[in-house]
Design a protein around this motif. Structure first.
Motif, PDB file in Angstrom:
ATOM      1  N   GLU A   1      30.954  38.434  24.186  1.00 38.20           N
ATOM      2  CA  GLU A   1      31.019  38.050  22.775  1.00 38.20           C
ATOM      3  C   GLU A   1      32.314  37.309  22.438  1.00 38.20           C
ATOM      4  O   GLU A   1      32.557  36.976  21.282  1.00 38.20           O
ATOM      5  CB  GLU A   1      30.871  39.296  21.901  1.00 38.20           C
ATOM      6  CG  GLU A   1      29.509  39.949  22.043  1.00 38.20           C
ATOM      7  CD  GLU A   1      29.378  41.241  21.248  1.00 38.20           C
ATOM      8  OE1 GLU A   1      30.323  41.594  20.506  1.00 38.20           O
ATOM      9  OE2 GLU A   1      28.338  41.883  21.382  1.00 38.20           O
ATOM     10  N   GLY A   2      33.155  37.069  23.444  1.00 37.11           N
ATOM     11  CA  GLY A   2      34.394  36.339  23.220  1.00 37.11           C
ATOM     12  C   GLY A   2      35.520  37.183  22.676  1.00 37.11           C
ATOM     13  O   GLY A   2      36.475  36.677  22.105  1.00 37.11           O
TER      14      GLY A   2
ATOM     15  N   ASP B   1      32.496  30.436  10.889  1.00 34.56           N
ATOM     16  CA  ASP B   1      31.968  30.999   9.646  1.00 34.56           C
ATOM     17  C   ASP B   1      32.204  30.074   8.453  1.00 34.56           C
ATOM     18  O   ASP B   1      31.468  30.130   7.473  1.00 34.56           O
ATOM     19  CB  ASP B   1      32.582  32.371   9.369  1.00 34.56           C
ATOM     20  CG  ASP B   1      32.156  33.407  10.395  1.00 34.56           C
ATOM     21  OD1 ASP B   1      31.093  33.232  11.028  1.00 34.56           O
ATOM     22  OD2 ASP B   1      32.884  34.397  10.574  1.00 34.56           O
ATOM     23  N   GLU B   2      33.244  29.251   8.529  1.00 32.65           N
ATOM     24  CA  GLU B   2      33.560  28.322   7.439  1.00 32.65           C
ATOM     25  C   GLU B   2      33.030  26.922   7.694  1.00 32.65           C
ATOM     26  O   GLU B   2      33.097  26.065   6.824  1.00 32.65           O
ATOM     27  CB  GLU B   2      35.078  28.249   7.245  1.00 32.65           C
ATOM     28  CG  GLU B   2      35.709  29.552   6.829  1.00 32.65           C
ATOM     29  CD  GLU B   2      37.224  29.434   6.708  1.00 32.65           C
ATOM     30  OE1 GLU B   2      37.751  28.302   6.675  1.00 32.65           O
ATOM     31  OE2 GLU B   2      37.875  30.487   6.653  1.00 32.65           O
ATOM     32  N   ASN B   3      32.591  26.662   8.934  1.00 30.95           N
ATOM     33  CA  ASN B   3      32.156  25.327   9.333  1.00 30.95           C
ATOM     34  C   ASN B   3      33.243  24.287   9.054  1.00 30.95           C
ATOM     35  O   ASN B   3      32.975  23.215   8.515  1.00 30.95           O
ATOM     36  CB  ASN B   3      30.840  24.954   8.649  1.00 30.95           C
ATOM     37  CG  ASN B   3      30.144  23.815   9.356  1.00 30.95           C
ATOM     38  OD1 ASN B   3      30.294  23.637  10.562  1.00 30.95           O
ATOM     39  ND2 ASN B   3      29.380  23.034   8.606  1.00 30.95           N
TER      40      ASN B   3
ATOM     41  N   LYS C   1      41.240  37.426   9.960  1.00 27.42           N
ATOM     42  CA  LYS C   1      39.997  38.040   9.471  1.00 27.42           C
ATOM     43  C   LYS C   1      39.000  38.209  10.611  1.00 27.42           C
ATOM     44  O   LYS C   1      37.790  38.161  10.374  1.00 27.42           O
ATOM     45  CB  LYS C   1      39.403  37.196   8.350  1.00 27.42           C
ATOM     46  CG  LYS C   1      40.282  37.120   7.114  1.00 27.42           C
ATOM     47  CD  LYS C   1      39.679  36.209   6.067  1.00 27.42           C
ATOM     48  CE  LYS C   1      40.560  36.082   4.857  1.00 27.42           C
ATOM     49  NZ  LYS C   1      41.796  35.359   5.112  1.00 27.42           N
ATOM     50  N   HIS C   2      39.517  38.368  11.846  1.00 26.42           N
ATOM     51  CA  HIS C   2      38.643  38.458  13.019  1.00 26.42           C
ATOM     52  C   HIS C   2      37.690  37.265  13.037  1.00 26.42           C
ATOM     53  O   HIS C   2      36.492  37.388  13.273  1.00 26.42           O
ATOM     54  CB  HIS C   2      37.890  39.796  13.050  1.00 26.42           C
ATOM     55  CG  HIS C   2      38.808  40.980  12.973  1.00 26.42           C
ATOM     56  ND1 HIS C   2      39.551  41.413  14.054  1.00 26.42           N
ATOM     57  CD2 HIS C   2      39.132  41.800  11.950  1.00 26.42           C
ATOM     58  CE1 HIS C   2      40.277  42.449  13.698  1.00 26.42           C
ATOM     59  NE2 HIS C   2      40.050  42.702  12.420  1.00 26.42           N
ATOM     60  N   ASP C   3      38.275  36.099  12.784  1.00 28.73           N
ATOM     61  CA  ASP C   3      37.521  34.856  12.651  1.00 28.73           C
ATOM     62  C   ASP C   3      36.761  34.502  13.930  1.00 28.73           C
ATOM     63  O   ASP C   3      37.266  34.677  15.037  1.00 28.73           O
ATOM     64  CB  ASP C   3      38.488  33.706  12.326  1.00 28.73           C
ATOM     65  CG  ASP C   3      39.370  34.015  11.139  1.00 28.73           C
ATOM     66  OD1 ASP C   3      38.971  33.678  10.022  1.00 28.73           O
ATOM     67  OD2 ASP C   3      40.454  34.595  11.341  1.00 28.73           O
ATOM     68  N   HIS C   4      35.564  33.940  13.760  1.00 32.61           N
ATOM     69  CA  HIS C   4      34.790  33.363  14.858  1.00 32.61           C
ATOM     70  C   HIS C   4      35.256  31.915  15.001  1.00 32.61           C
ATOM     71  O   HIS C   4      35.266  31.178  14.005  1.00 32.61           O
ATOM     72  CB  HIS C   4      33.292  33.392  14.546  1.00 32.61           C
ATOM     73  CG  HIS C   4      32.719  34.758  14.540  1.00 32.61           C
ATOM     74  ND1 HIS C   4      32.818  35.619  13.472  1.00 32.61           N
ATOM     75  CD2 HIS C   4      32.041  35.424  15.494  1.00 32.61           C
ATOM     76  CE1 HIS C   4      32.221  36.755  13.761  1.00 32.61           C
ATOM     77  NE2 HIS C   4      31.743  36.668  14.982  1.00 32.61           N
TER      78      HIS C   4
ATOM     79  N   CYS D   1      35.773  35.686  19.104  1.00 30.19           N
ATOM     80  CA  CYS D   1      36.031  36.493  17.913  1.00 30.19           C
ATOM     81  C   CYS D   1      36.701  37.770  18.387  1.00 30.19           C
ATOM     82  O   CYS D   1      36.079  38.587  19.065  1.00 30.19           O
ATOM     83  CB  CYS D   1      34.741  36.827  17.172  1.00 30.19           C
ATOM     84  SG  CYS D   1      35.026  37.924  15.769  1.00 30.19           S
ATOM     85  N   TYR D   2      37.970  37.928  18.078  1.00 34.46           N
ATOM     86  CA  TYR D   2      38.692  39.138  18.480  1.00 34.46           C
ATOM     87  C   TYR D   2      38.367  40.254  17.493  1.00 34.46           C
ATOM     88  O   TYR D   2      38.968  40.343  16.430  1.00 34.46           O
ATOM     89  CB  TYR D   2      40.193  38.865  18.558  1.00 34.46           C
ATOM     90  CG  TYR D   2      40.538  37.873  19.641  1.00 34.46           C
ATOM     91  CD1 TYR D   2      40.262  38.158  20.969  1.00 34.46           C
ATOM     92  CD2 TYR D   2      41.121  36.657  19.342  1.00 34.46           C
ATOM     93  CE1 TYR D   2      40.553  37.248  21.970  1.00 34.46           C
ATOM     94  CE2 TYR D   2      41.426  35.743  20.335  1.00 34.46           C
ATOM     95  CZ  TYR D   2      41.137  36.049  21.647  1.00 34.46           C
ATOM     96  OH  TYR D   2      41.437  35.149  22.640  1.00 34.46           O
TER      97      TYR D   2
END
Length: 133
Positions: free
Chosen positions: A121-122, A73-75, A90-93, A52-53
């Motif tokens: 934390e990646g 976050d969206e699976n 969106k700084h997505d994981h 996650c940036y």
């Protein structure tokens, strides 16, 4: 004007090599363009740890290979192949899986400085040491 070749950049600190991926950072913060531009190769079978940036936005164009990106976050899982573009706006994981050797063009905003490495934390730090070449 800035002109660089991948072959020249591979002989400098712009070439970052890890165990199962490598990147050639052709354009960095010190170049003054407001974004960075890299060519990244990911070895077949590599699954990234969760990323996650937090301080950057990334846009990616896959130019070689097959894989998938899972948005945690969206699976949801999206297939990746040559010509697929995605933007982590969106700084997505996410987790990235390279089913075959993959190569991608990556753009970061704000630009990378050159010596960023992923933290626990990646993410990349907001500021990192700039390379001199």
């Amino acid at each position: 004007m800035i002109i660089r070749t991948i072959q020249e950049a591979k002989k400098t600190e712009r070439h970052i090599i890890a165990e199962d991926w490598e990147t050639i950072r052709l354009l960095l913060k010190g170049d003054g363009m407001g974004f960075s531009f890299s060519v990244t190769t990911i070895n077949a079978g590599r699954e990234s740890p969760p990323r996650c940036y937090q301080h950057h936005l990334e846009a990616v164009l896959v130019i070689e290979g097959e894989g998938e990106i899972e948005l945690l976050d969206e699976n949801k899982i999206y297939p990746l192949s040559p010509g697929t573009f995605y933007a982590l706006d969106k700084h997505d994981h996410y987790i990235l899986l390279a089913k075959t050797k993959m190569q991608a063009i990556c753009v970061f905003n704000p630009p990378l400085s050159g010596k960023e490495i992923h933290d626990e934390e990646g993410s990349y730090p907001a500021e990192a040491e700039e390379i001199s070449v």
